[in-house]
Write a protein that holds these residues in place. Sequence first.
Motif, PDB file in Angstrom:
ATOM      1  N   TRP A 137       0.869  -1.189   0.043  1.00  0.00           N
ATOM      2  CA  TRP A 137       0.248  -0.101   0.055  1.00  0.00           C
ATOM      3  C   TRP A 137       0.894   1.239  -0.090  1.00  0.00           C
ATOM      4  N   GLY A 138       0.661   2.178  -0.792  1.00  0.00           N
ATOM      5  CA  GLY A 138       1.304   3.400  -0.975  1.00  0.00           C
ATOM      6  C   GLY A 138       2.590   3.097  -1.964  1.00  0.00           C
ATOM      7  N   PRO A 163      -0.861   4.785  -6.028  1.00  0.00           N
ATOM      8  CA  PRO A 163      -1.268   5.612  -5.062  1.00  0.00           C
ATOM      9  C   PRO A 163      -2.500   6.594  -5.157  1.00  0.00           C
ATOM     10  N   ASN A 167      -5.924   6.730  -2.788  1.00  0.00           N
ATOM     11  CA  ASN A 167      -6.431   7.833  -2.310  1.00  0.00           C
ATOM     12  C   ASN A 167      -7.792   8.468  -2.560  1.00  0.00           C
TER      13      ASN A 167
END
Length: 604
Positions: A137-138, A163, A167
């Motif tokens: 994640w990210g 990402p 978001n």
Amino acid sequence: MKGYAGKLLRVNLTDGKISKEEISESMKKDFLGGRGFAVKLLWDEVKRVDPLSEKNKIILATGPLSGQMLPSSGKMVIASKSPLTGGYGDGNIGTLASVHLRKAGYDVVVVEGRSEKPCLLVIEDDQVRIVEASELWGKNTFDVQDHLEKTYGRNSGILLTGPAGENLIPISTVMSQRGRAGGRPGMGAVMGSKHLKGVVIKGTGSIPNADDGQLKALGKKGYEEIKGKESYDFWMRQGTMQAFEWCNENGCLPTYNFREGVFEFSKEMDGYVLEQFHVDRKGCPMCNMQCGHVIKDSEDQRAELDYENVGMLGPNIGLRDLRQVALLNRMADEWGLDTISLGSGIGFLMEASERGLIKEKIGWGDFVAAQKLIREIGMGEGTGSLVSRGVKAASEALGKDSYRWAMHVKGLEISAYNCHGCPGMALSFGTSPIGASHKDAWIIAWEIATDRFSYSKEKVEKLVEFQRIRGGFFESATVCRLPWVEVSFGLHWYPEYLEAITGIHRTWEDLYQIGDRIYTLIRAFWKREIPQFGRTWDFPPDRWFEEPHSQGKVKGVTVDRKKYEEMLSYYYQLRGWDENGIPLKQTLDRLELKEVAKEITGSF
Ligand code: PTT
Ligand code: SF4
């Protein structure tokens, strides 16, 4: 019917339930596959839900031609209710995931619910698992692609959100193979909302075709025909970037937020410049006319370029250096942001800055500012956040007259063709079933070659024909349309392929009927999800009607609104929709969509 794995894989990320369902014969017959399956499933299962809630679903859908040994078949549709437009959304991605899904024994995957923790869906034949993936994640899509190839093998089919999707940025798309992108209307955000970082697919079986021998022979002939085409060599040199010079010459290159149609620095970044920088070619599986041109960007990193990306991140934001454009393109791919919406959003902010509507000073062609904006858009922060929900939402937030130059239809940003002098293409954007995409009807080349400025009935009829072939057939058979569009590969091959695969003979007329059913059901979906939906949603922005270019071939020309209205009315007539663009009851009956009528009544 042969040629289908015949199975739908359903995965619920909330409770972890995984099930396999038969795909009915009528589904195959009436909707063919890909987009057809997707809209039918969304119609049946996704009703008036928030697109980013766990009630929305992601559909990964192949068609009978996908993943077969025939030209350019490594394609897949990714569809969902769009968080960008609120209506039907889909994209078509070239990916090994398409080939592997079919070999794993499925035609379609439906992902529903929401995982508590970030996860991956791993499909290895009939072994299907939801695997925790918090460590991914990210991370950007290139790093995750590398990691997953190391873990699952280089040849795995991988679909990822970046990402930006995590978001929940509505202009985020889905990425595969470091340079294939699909799902412009926010499919990346829908994955993010489900905490689904990616899907890994490995299949080892085969597709049960009606006549493998015949298919192999036809496929071989098809590949040979493509290679022998006159336009093949030039295509291999420039790919979709061959459109750049042509658009500039014809005044339809999106320049300075679609204000102009020619870019004074076009010679510094066209297809010939691409050829000089070219270091590699990439593409989708099963393709012998691969169009992904890789160059080294201004940081010496590899980046894959396509016409849309260069048009929107180059002239549309006033940037003239191809290697800098490539860097922005790479950033978009890493973040999982759609390049078209991104270029439109950045152009919108540059114009807003010029007009003094935002405080920040962002000049045309400001490369450093563009990089900062991409990061902000991906994070949903700072000035960039204004356009991270698309230019429609940005203009609503900004007010004044900004809606006039917010370049979208139905909330989806317009792809890289400026249409002040192309009324047919303007109507194509106006009536595309996902918002302003060129994929359903790229009538512009035919229009410019025939009677560019006319608003004739013949043009509207041609538009419907293109929609039937492109948005109807290619999206539901689910293969790449570029062999036909770019090197004139014969359309007659496709019913022959279908027959060898399914064992059923179908004419183009039969396939048009399926396409019409799909278009009408998509239209009904929009109406059901957005009650105020109707005719006014089928118009391009005021800029094309009111603000002519100051130079180039179509200097002084705009689209005539009254004549556009007449074309639109005729379009509805051809489709069997009423004057407000809502399918008529007799049309629903004719297309065997009777059950749809009661859901959109009140419109009659
Ligand atoms: C498609 C849209 C396009 S269409 C382009 S370039 W084009 C942009 N590519 C992006 C990208 O790259 N990175 C990124 N972060 N965002 C991007 N957004 C844009 O997405 C693509 C090719 C192309 S290249 C085209 S025309 C054809 N499209 C097809 C289609 O729609 N259907 C079909 N049956 N065949 C097609 N063949 C061609 O495929 P979307 P891809 Mg695409 C880096 O997905 O949502 O439809 O948007 O799939 O594998 O990248 O191939 O000049
Ligand atoms: Fe993919 Fe391009 Fe080949 Fe089409 S022509 S299958 S988009 S590589």
